[in-house]
Design an enzyme around this catalytic site. Structure first.
Site, mmCIF file in Angstrom:
data_model
loop_
_atom_site.group_PDB
_atom_site.id
_atom_site.type_symbol
_atom_site.label_atom_id
_atom_site.label_comp_id
_atom_site.label_asym_id
_atom_site.label_seq_id
_atom_site.Cartn_x
_atom_site.Cartn_y
_atom_site.Cartn_z
ATOM 1 N N ASN A 10 9.396 -0.795 0.587
ATOM 2 C CA ASN A 10 8.028 -0.151 0.038
ATOM 3 C C ASN A 10 7.971 1.075 0.630
ATOM 4 O O ASN A 10 7.457 1.113 2.108
ATOM 5 C CB ASN A 10 7.184 -1.363 0.055
ATOM 6 C CG ASN A 10 5.545 -0.201 -0.016
ATOM 7 O OD1 ASN A 10 5.388 0.518 -0.581
ATOM 8 N ND2 ASN A 10 4.573 -1.171 0.321
ATOM 9 N N TRP A 11 8.107 2.392 0.432
ATOM 10 C CA TRP A 11 8.042 3.322 1.116
ATOM 11 C C TRP A 11 6.589 3.886 1.606
ATOM 12 O O TRP A 11 6.461 4.931 2.217
ATOM 13 C CB TRP A 11 8.648 4.580 0.495
ATOM 14 C CG TRP A 11 10.205 4.457 0.480
ATOM 15 C CD1 TRP A 11 11.074 3.611 1.192
ATOM 16 C CD2 TRP A 11 11.238 5.431 0.140
ATOM 17 N NE1 TRP A 11 12.228 3.840 1.015
ATOM 18 C CE2 TRP A 11 12.485 4.993 0.277
ATOM 19 C CE3 TRP A 11 11.070 6.748 -0.935
ATOM 20 C CZ2 TRP A 11 13.661 5.606 -0.146
ATOM 21 C CZ3 TRP A 11 12.116 7.512 -1.554
ATOM 22 C CH2 TRP A 11 13.524 6.833 -1.084
ATOM 23 N N LYS A 12 5.674 3.520 0.989
ATOM 24 C CA LYS A 12 4.168 3.799 1.135
ATOM 25 C C LYS A 12 4.041 5.123 0.647
ATOM 26 O O LYS A 12 4.665 5.718 -0.169
ATOM 27 C CB LYS A 12 3.661 3.267 2.351
ATOM 28 C CG LYS A 12 3.930 1.696 2.540
ATOM 29 C CD LYS A 12 3.434 1.022 3.841
ATOM 30 C CE LYS A 12 3.868 -0.354 3.855
ATOM 31 N NZ LYS A 12 2.990 -1.175 4.790
ATOM 32 N N HIS A 97 -0.952 -5.087 -3.258
ATOM 33 C CA HIS A 97 -0.513 -5.174 -1.918
ATOM 34 C C HIS A 97 -1.793 -4.905 -0.996
ATOM 35 O O HIS A 97 -2.908 -4.535 -1.657
ATOM 36 C CB HIS A 97 0.275 -3.490 -1.749
ATOM 37 C CG HIS A 97 0.962 -3.262 -0.443
ATOM 38 N ND1 HIS A 97 0.140 -2.878 0.758
ATOM 39 C CD2 HIS A 97 2.088 -3.701 -0.109
ATOM 40 C CE1 HIS A 97 1.000 -3.186 1.774
ATOM 41 N NE2 HIS A 97 2.228 -3.536 1.314
ATOM 42 N N GLU A 99 -2.578 -3.067 1.353
ATOM 43 C CA GLU A 99 -3.170 -1.783 1.578
ATOM 44 C C GLU A 99 -4.108 -1.436 0.373
ATOM 45 O O GLU A 99 -5.119 -0.840 0.431
ATOM 46 C CB GLU A 99 -2.329 -0.770 1.817
ATOM 47 C CG GLU A 99 -1.962 -1.194 3.364
ATOM 48 C CD GLU A 99 -0.354 -0.696 3.611
ATOM 49 O OE1 GLU A 99 0.135 0.131 2.719
ATOM 50 O OE2 GLU A 99 0.195 -1.188 4.449
ATOM 51 N N GLY A 175 2.807 -3.586 9.471
ATOM 52 C CA GLY A 175 2.856 -2.375 10.287
ATOM 53 C C GLY A 175 2.412 -2.456 11.872
ATOM 54 O O GLY A 175 2.169 -1.664 12.440
ATOM 55 N N SER A 215 6.353 -6.223 8.904
ATOM 56 C CA SER A 215 7.219 -5.955 10.086
ATOM 57 C C SER A 215 8.716 -6.373 10.052
ATOM 58 O O SER A 215 9.331 -6.938 11.106
ATOM 59 C CB SER A 215 6.583 -6.385 11.414
ATOM 60 O OG SER A 215 5.258 -5.662 11.662
ATOM 61 N N GLY A 236 8.498 -2.108 4.850
ATOM 62 C CA GLY A 236 8.033 -1.080 4.862
ATOM 63 C C GLY A 236 8.629 0.095 5.695
ATOM 64 O O GLY A 236 9.755 0.742 5.405
ATOM 65 N N GLY A 237 8.289 0.055 6.918
ATOM 66 C CA GLY A 237 8.638 1.111 7.892
ATOM 67 C C GLY A 237 10.266 0.939 8.024
ATOM 68 O O GLY A 237 10.888 2.230 8.058
HETATM 69 P P1 13P Z 1 6.122 -2.865 7.384
HETATM 70 O O1 13P Z 1 7.308 -3.413 7.246
HETATM 71 O O2 13P Z 1 6.019 -1.464 7.744
HETATM 72 O O3 13P Z 1 5.412 -4.026 8.267
HETATM 73 O O4 13P Z 1 4.960 -3.132 5.935
HETATM 74 C C1 13P Z 1 5.434 -4.275 5.263
HETATM 75 C C2 13P Z 1 4.732 -3.843 3.726
HETATM 76 O O5 13P Z 1 3.450 -3.872 3.683
HETATM 77 C C3 13P Z 1 5.705 -3.905 2.708
HETATM 78 O O6 13P Z 1 4.996 -3.951 1.496
#
Ligand code: 13P
Length: 253
Positions: A10-12, A97, A99, A175, A215, A236-237
């Site tokens: 998930n590149w956000k 999600h 967020e 995150g 994470s 994510g990251g």
């Molecule tokens: P991180 O891996 O950056 O914590 O993000 C997780 C996430 O929200 C994936 O959808």
């Protein structure tokens, strides 16, 4: 157990078109030989069409959107419909999600409508659920996750739920660098599978893929993937660099 692992990025709100192209140029040759797991990349909306084009014809990698609205078309400024996603070759969509829930105020009813619309149009939803820190501290984790499952899957039939993936993402782990321990994540994954078994059937529950997110990185993914009810990761990251994500994708459970 026959569930094929699914490793999703998930590149956000990261990556321009140039950065997207650069990622795929580095990533696709690295994952060419991978057949025993599904790989999914969820770029931002502006990079979806390019991403679909770059992975066209490849069997082991598919493109997801990070969100969508549930109507086919209409006066919904700023929104994207399932038809528009299908049109460019998107195959999955992340819905609910944390967020979206906590920054943009999306509730279970809206998320349920989106899940239904995705299934209707043949897009595979990745339905995200997960508790906030204060909810965990108050012992409310299962209740929160259950409410989110009930809302998200309200109108989903037995036939449809087979085309869906669930992601457990504890909000306090996203995150923050604080991953849930494998045991703690497993506990919630098992709860989700049991809930699915009660609401649908044991075969559906047995076949359903439940991803962990929050994470996830190379240092912790093996422990998570070794758990019996963790079938993949939503990253994510650590998914933003081709080399890092390739290593995560390859981890055996
Ligand atoms: P991180 O891996 O950056 O914590 O993000 C997780 C996430 O929200 C994936 O959808």
């Amino acid at each position: 157990m026959s569930r094929k692992p699914l490793m999703a990025a998930n590149w956000k709100m990261y990556k321009t078109l140039g950065e997207t192209r650069e990622f795929f140029e580095a990533f696709l040759p690295k994952i060419k030989d991978i057949e025993d797991r599904d790989i999914v990349i969820a770029p931002p909306f502006t990079a979806l069409a390019l991403s679909c084009e770059l992975v066209r014809g490849l069997d082991n990698i598919r493109i997801a959107a990070q969100n969508m609205f549930h109507e086919d078309e209409g006066a919904y400024t700023g929104e994207i419909s399932p038809l528009m996603l299908k049109d460019i070759g998107v195959e999955l969509v992340i819905l609910g999600h944390s967020e979206r829930r906590h920054i943009f105020g999306e509730g279970d009813e809206l998320i349920g409508k989106k899940v239904q619309a995705a299934l209707k149009h043949g897009l595979m939803p990745i339905l995200c659920v997960g508790e906030r820190l204060e909810e965990r501290e108050q012992g409310l984790t299962q209740r929160v996750v259950e409410t989110q499952l009930q809302g998200g899957l309200k109108q989903v039939s037995n036939g449809e739920v087979e085309n869906l993936v669930i992601a457990y993402e504890p909000v306090w782990a996203i995150g923050t660098g604080k991953t849930a321990t494998p045991e703690l994540a497993q506990e919630v994954h098992q709860f989700i599978r049991e809930w699915i078994c009660k609401k649908f059937t044991s075969t559906i529950a047995e076949n359903l893929r439940i991803l962990y997110g929050g994470s996830v990185k190379l240092a912790n993914v093996a422990g998570l993937m070794a758990q019996p009810d963790i079938d993949g990761a939503l990253v994510g990251g650590a998914s933003l660099k081709a080399g890092d994500f390739e290593k995560i994708v390859r981890i055996e459970g």
